[in-house]
Enzyme design. Sequence first.
Site, PDB file in Angstrom:
ATOM      1  N   ASN A   4       0.861  -1.185   0.000  1.00 28.74           N
ATOM      2  CA  ASN A   4       0.000   0.000   0.000  1.00 28.74           C
ATOM      3  C   ASN A   4       0.898   1.236   0.000  1.00 28.74           C
ATOM      4  OD1 ASN A   4      -1.812   2.046   0.451  1.00 28.74           O
ATOM      5  ND2 ASN A   4      -2.312   1.436   2.548  1.00 28.74           N
ATOM      6  N   LYS A   6       0.009   4.311  -0.414  1.00 29.05           N
ATOM      7  CA  LYS A   6      -0.630   5.534   0.093  1.00 29.05           C
ATOM      8  C   LYS A   6      -0.336   6.707  -0.859  1.00 29.05           C
ATOM      9  CE  LYS A   6      -0.145   3.467   4.564  1.00 29.05           C
ATOM     10  NZ  LYS A   6      -0.190   3.608   6.000  1.00 29.05           N
ATOM     11  N   HIS A  90      -9.677   1.273   4.296  1.00 31.07           N
ATOM     12  CA  HIS A  90      -8.434   1.461   5.050  1.00 31.07           C
ATOM     13  C   HIS A  90      -8.688   2.453   6.190  1.00 31.07           C
ATOM     14  CE1 HIS A  90      -4.374   2.732   6.032  1.00 31.07           C
ATOM     15  NE2 HIS A  90      -3.985   1.585   5.523  1.00 31.07           N
ATOM     16  N   GLU A  92      -7.099   4.890   7.268  1.00 35.09           N
ATOM     17  CA  GLU A  92      -6.886   6.302   6.921  1.00 35.09           C
ATOM     18  C   GLU A  92      -8.091   6.864   6.170  1.00 35.09           C
ATOM     19  OE1 GLU A  92      -3.070   5.689   5.098  1.00 35.09           O
ATOM     20  OE2 GLU A  92      -2.266   5.177   7.061  1.00 35.09           O
ATOM     21  N   GLU A 162      -5.816  -4.628  10.338  1.00 37.50           N
ATOM     22  CA  GLU A 162      -4.827  -3.561  10.503  1.00 37.50           C
ATOM     23  C   GLU A 162      -5.131  -2.757  11.758  1.00 37.50           C
ATOM     24  OE1 GLU A 162      -2.596  -2.589   6.639  1.00 37.50           O
ATOM     25  OE2 GLU A 162      -4.254  -1.207   6.864  1.00 37.50           O
ATOM     26  N   GLY A 168       2.121   2.632  10.673  1.00 38.65           N
ATOM     27  CA  GLY A 168       3.077   3.728  10.552  1.00 38.65           C
ATOM     28  C   GLY A 168       3.728   4.125  11.862  1.00 38.65           C
ATOM     29  N   SER A 208       3.048  -1.749  10.338  1.00 37.91           N
ATOM     30  CA  SER A 208       4.486  -1.772  10.595  1.00 37.91           C
ATOM     31  C   SER A 208       5.142  -3.115  10.289  1.00 37.91           C
ATOM     32  CB  SER A 208       4.784  -1.334  12.038  1.00 37.91           C
ATOM     33  OG  SER A 208       4.385   0.013  12.225  1.00 37.91           O
TER      34      SER A 208
HETATM   35  P1  PGA Z   1       2.608   0.609   7.565  1.00 36.54           P
HETATM   36  O1  PGA Z   1       1.174   0.769   6.850  1.00 36.54           O
HETATM   37  O2  PGA Z   1       3.199  -0.697   7.062  1.00 36.54           O
HETATM   38  O3  PGA Z   1       3.406   1.801   7.107  1.00 36.54           O
HETATM   39  O4  PGA Z   1       2.374   0.575   9.024  1.00 36.54           O
HETATM   40  C1  PGA Z   1       0.330  -0.321   6.652  1.00 36.54           C
HETATM   41  C2  PGA Z   1      -0.972   0.120   6.029  1.00 36.54           C
HETATM   42  O5  PGA Z   1      -1.461   1.210   6.371  1.00 36.54           O
HETATM   43  O6  PGA Z   1      -1.534  -0.582   5.176  1.00 36.54           O
END
Ligand code: PGA
Length: 245
Positions: A4, A6, A90, A92, A162, A168, A208
Amino acid sequence: MAANWKMYKNAQETSAFFEQFTPLMSDGIHCEVVIFPASISIPGAVQAAEESAIRIGGQNIFWAREGAYTGEISGEMLRAAGATWVLVGHSERREYFHETDSGVLKKTQAAIEAHLTPIVCMGERLEDHKNGRAEEVLIRQFAGGIAGLTEEQFADIAIAYEPVWAIGTGQTATPEIAAKAHRCIRSETEKRFGREAAEQVRILYGGSVKPDNIVGLMHEQEIDGALVGGASLDPQTFIKIVNAA
Ligand code: PGA
């Protein structure tokens, strides 16, 4: 193994990634690899990945086929651009764009209708994690969202667990915590769609994921793959994660 990206990488940076990453994938492919670039870079990514086993997906979809929805992209448009997968719900999107469980259901249905494979995301926030309410949140998200699919539709989706507190932050869920959440999602699946659906649905872990924690996560029978954000932006790092699958 899903990447992903983003809101990172423009079209040029996307091409540069594929130039480096595609040759690294040539040693035979033991798992499905899907990359979710920014929507504007999907056609370029599709072209760059053409000769490889890499598949391309959109990070978001709108539920209508077409219409007066300024700024939105339909499943049919994604499909026409060569995407075959799409992320839905997601955290976000839920947080910054106010997506709800019922919206997630509509988007999932739209994806299936457009012959895209949706990865439906769910997961609890830090506060719920701390208060021991993770499963309660997952059950609620499941009930308000994908429980509304038909059995046939459910067979076409993948799920990503998630936990928001792990995204993140560098603070990944332990394999045990992730496996427990996956079991909860599988148990909700079994109640609603039956045992076979629960055994067959693929549940990815995201939050992460890095080369140094992927092996432990993939050792858990419950974890079928990973949705990787930050660590998927660098070809050398992402290939290590892919190879650990
Ligand atoms: P990250 O993001 O690996 O940077 O924690 C995962 C995601 O949001 O799909």
